[in-house]
Motif scaffolding. Structure first.
Motif, PDB file in Angstrom:
ATOM      1  N   LEU A  14       0.831  -1.207   0.000  1.00 33.61           N
ATOM      2  CA  LEU A  14       0.000   0.000   0.000  1.00 33.61           C
ATOM      3  C   LEU A  14       0.866   1.258   0.000  1.00 33.61           C
ATOM      4  O   LEU A  14       0.561   2.224  -0.712  1.00 33.61           O
ATOM      5  CB  LEU A  14      -0.945   0.010   1.201  1.00 33.61           C
ATOM      6  CG  LEU A  14      -2.074  -1.011   1.214  1.00 33.61           C
ATOM      7  CD1 LEU A  14      -2.967  -0.793   2.434  1.00 33.61           C
ATOM      8  CD2 LEU A  14      -2.903  -0.957  -0.052  1.00 33.61           C
ATOM      9  N   GLU A  15       1.935   1.258   0.789  1.00 35.30           N
ATOM     10  CA  GLU A  15       2.821   2.427   0.829  1.00 35.30           C
ATOM     11  C   GLU A  15       3.500   2.644  -0.522  1.00 35.30           C
ATOM     12  O   GLU A  15       3.648   3.786  -0.970  1.00 35.30           O
ATOM     13  CB  GLU A  15       3.861   2.268   1.937  1.00 35.30           C
ATOM     14  CG  GLU A  15       3.254   2.395   3.320  1.00 35.30           C
ATOM     15  CD  GLU A  15       4.215   2.082   4.450  1.00 35.30           C
ATOM     16  OE1 GLU A  15       3.996   2.595   5.555  1.00 35.30           O
ATOM     17  OE2 GLU A  15       5.173   1.300   4.236  1.00 35.30           O
ATOM     18  N   GLU A  17       2.265   1.706  -3.467  1.00 34.93           N
ATOM     19  CA  GLU A  17       1.222   2.191  -4.375  1.00 34.93           C
ATOM     20  C   GLU A  17       1.005   3.692  -4.180  1.00 34.93           C
ATOM     21  O   GLU A  17       0.915   4.448  -5.163  1.00 34.93           O
ATOM     22  CB  GLU A  17      -0.089   1.438  -4.151  1.00 34.93           C
ATOM     23  CG  GLU A  17      -1.201   1.894  -5.069  1.00 34.93           C
ATOM     24  CD  GLU A  17      -2.543   1.219  -4.802  1.00 34.93           C
ATOM     25  OE1 GLU A  17      -3.517   1.607  -5.478  1.00 34.93           O
ATOM     26  OE2 GLU A  17      -2.632   0.323  -3.926  1.00 34.93           O
ATOM     27  N   LEU A  18       0.952   4.148  -2.938  1.00 35.12           N
ATOM     28  CA  LEU A  18       0.766   5.568  -2.653  1.00 35.12           C
ATOM     29  C   LEU A  18       1.943   6.383  -3.197  1.00 35.12           C
ATOM     30  O   LEU A  18       1.747   7.446  -3.792  1.00 35.12           O
ATOM     31  CB  LEU A  18       0.609   5.793  -1.146  1.00 35.12           C
ATOM     32  CG  LEU A  18       0.370   7.234  -0.694  1.00 35.12           C
ATOM     33  CD1 LEU A  18      -0.905   7.800  -1.325  1.00 35.12           C
ATOM     34  CD2 LEU A  18       0.292   7.302   0.825  1.00 35.12           C
ATOM     35  N   ARG A  61      -8.038   7.399  -5.046  1.00 39.67           N
ATOM     36  CA  ARG A  61      -7.232   6.309  -4.492  1.00 39.67           C
ATOM     37  C   ARG A  61      -6.189   6.848  -3.511  1.00 39.67           C
ATOM     38  O   ARG A  61      -5.943   6.246  -2.467  1.00 39.67           O
ATOM     39  CB  ARG A  61      -6.567   5.513  -5.621  1.00 39.67           C
ATOM     40  CG  ARG A  61      -5.794   4.300  -5.150  1.00 39.67           C
ATOM     41  CD  ARG A  61      -6.674   3.252  -4.499  1.00 39.67           C
ATOM     42  NE  ARG A  61      -5.858   2.112  -4.117  1.00 39.67           N
ATOM     43  CZ  ARG A  61      -6.162   1.248  -3.189  1.00 39.67           C
ATOM     44  NH1 ARG A  61      -7.312   1.334  -2.558  1.00 39.67           N
ATOM     45  NH2 ARG A  61      -5.358   0.257  -2.895  1.00 39.67           N
ATOM     46  N   GLU A  64      -7.999   7.514  -0.351  1.00 40.82           N
ATOM     47  CA  GLU A  64      -8.331   6.258   0.315  1.00 40.82           C
ATOM     48  C   GLU A  64      -7.103   5.694   1.028  1.00 40.82           C
ATOM     49  O   GLU A  64      -7.176   5.300   2.199  1.00 40.82           O
ATOM     50  CB  GLU A  64      -8.860   5.262  -0.727  1.00 40.82           C
ATOM     51  CG  GLU A  64      -9.251   3.929  -0.158  1.00 40.82           C
ATOM     52  CD  GLU A  64      -9.760   2.964  -1.224  1.00 40.82           C
ATOM     53  OE1 GLU A  64     -10.467   2.023  -0.838  1.00 40.82           O
ATOM     54  OE2 GLU A  64      -9.456   3.137  -2.418  1.00 40.82           O
ATOM     55  N   LEU A  65      -5.962   5.651   0.336  1.00 39.46           N
ATOM     56  CA  LEU A  65      -4.737   5.113   0.932  1.00 39.46           C
ATOM     57  C   LEU A  65      -4.265   5.960   2.107  1.00 39.46           C
ATOM     58  O   LEU A  65      -3.804   5.430   3.122  1.00 39.46           O
ATOM     59  CB  LEU A  65      -3.634   5.003  -0.122  1.00 39.46           C
ATOM     60  CG  LEU A  65      -3.856   3.936  -1.190  1.00 39.46           C
ATOM     61  CD1 LEU A  65      -2.799   4.042  -2.283  1.00 39.46           C
ATOM     62  CD2 LEU A  65      -3.873   2.540  -0.592  1.00 39.46           C
ATOM     63  N   GLU A  66      -4.390   7.287   1.986  1.00 43.91           N
ATOM     64  CA  GLU A  66      -3.987   8.166   3.091  1.00 43.91           C
ATOM     65  C   GLU A  66      -4.897   7.992   4.309  1.00 43.91           C
ATOM     66  O   GLU A  66      -4.486   8.296   5.425  1.00 43.91           O
ATOM     67  CB  GLU A  66      -3.967   9.625   2.627  1.00 43.91           C
ATOM     68  CG  GLU A  66      -2.795   9.928   1.723  1.00 43.91           C
ATOM     69  CD  GLU A  66      -2.777  11.348   1.183  1.00 43.91           C
ATOM     70  OE1 GLU A  66      -3.853  11.996   1.134  1.00 43.91           O
ATOM     71  OE2 GLU A  66      -1.687  11.801   0.802  1.00 43.91           O
ATOM     72  N   ILE A  69      -3.667   3.830   5.586  1.00 36.12           N
ATOM     73  CA  ILE A  69      -2.308   3.574   6.075  1.00 36.12           C
ATOM     74  C   ILE A  69      -2.106   3.979   7.538  1.00 36.12           C
ATOM     75  O   ILE A  69      -1.552   3.196   8.318  1.00 36.12           O
ATOM     76  CB  ILE A  69      -1.255   4.188   5.132  1.00 36.12           C
ATOM     77  CG1 ILE A  69      -1.251   3.389   3.812  1.00 36.12           C
ATOM     78  CG2 ILE A  69       0.134   4.201   5.765  1.00 36.12           C
ATOM     79  CD1 ILE A  69      -0.412   3.986   2.691  1.00 36.12           C
ATOM     80  N   TYR A 110      -7.709  -4.974   3.276  1.00 36.50           N
ATOM     81  CA  TYR A 110      -7.167  -4.122   2.220  1.00 36.50           C
ATOM     82  C   TYR A 110      -6.006  -4.768   1.463  1.00 36.50           C
ATOM     83  O   TYR A 110      -5.439  -4.157   0.572  1.00 36.50           O
ATOM     84  CB  TYR A 110      -6.744  -2.766   2.782  1.00 36.50           C
ATOM     85  CG  TYR A 110      -7.932  -1.979   3.271  1.00 36.50           C
ATOM     86  CD1 TYR A 110      -8.846  -1.461   2.373  1.00 36.50           C
ATOM     87  CD2 TYR A 110      -8.158  -1.800   4.615  1.00 36.50           C
ATOM     88  CE1 TYR A 110      -9.962  -0.754   2.813  1.00 36.50           C
ATOM     89  CE2 TYR A 110      -9.268  -1.092   5.069  1.00 36.50           C
ATOM     90  CZ  TYR A 110     -10.161  -0.577   4.159  1.00 36.50           C
ATOM     91  OH  TYR A 110     -11.262   0.116   4.595  1.00 36.50           O
TER      92      TYR A 110
END
Length: 157
Positions: A14-15, A17-18, A61, A64-66, A69, A110
């Motif tokens: 996830l990190e 991807e961000l 997105r 969403e990730l922020e 995480i 997730y």
């Protein structure tokens, strides 16, 4: 604030991807929008509308990730042992009707990816398996009716 269980690998994905979205995708889409604007009339400019739609997806997105995480609770599955199904376990089950054997890893919601054999801890299958041991028969709710599976292996490797 609600915490989401996740493996360290899932959090790293996830990190990453961000990082890609913010460092590569966002600047690229801004350039694409500027280029499409330069072509003139925006009302009939398909490139502009496609770029704006892509920008909307990317920004959504990122948001969403922020939100996810900071709420992650990393579970160190390397320290878990035993034959009982818990978060992070790789569970091999056999369908008692069809004898189909499948292996799933129980992960956070997730990071779940059925194509790669990862199921969410909140899924009906994972919920049915949690706390059970090798040799246990488990009724799993399914769209076509409950299925009976037997747990043949549990490991945390």
């Amino acid at each position: 604030m609600q915490k989401f269980p996740m493996t360290a690998e899932g959090l790293a994905r996830l990190e990453e991807e961000l990082k890609v979205l913010k460092g590569e995708e966002r600047p690229a889409i801004i350039r694409a929008i500027a280029e499409a604007r330069a072509h003139g009339d925006l009302s009939e400019n398909a490139e502009y509308h496609a770029a704006r739609e892509r920008q909307s997806f990317i920004e959504g997105r990122i948001g969403e990730l922020e939100g996810i995480i900071p709420s992650v609770e990393v579970i160190d599955v390397s320290r878990i042992t035993g034959d009982q199904v818990r978060f992070g376990a790789k569970v091999t089950i056999v369908d008692e009707e069809s004898d189909d054997e499948k292996t799933y890893r129980i992960v956070g919601q997730y990071e779940a990816d059925m194509k790669n054999g990862s199921i969410s801890v909140t899924s009906p299958l994972a919920k049915a398996l949690m706390g059970k041991k090798v040799g246990d028969a488990v009724e799993v709710p399914a769209p076509g009716g409950a299925r009976s599976v037997e747990i043949t292996a549990v490991n945390y490797a």
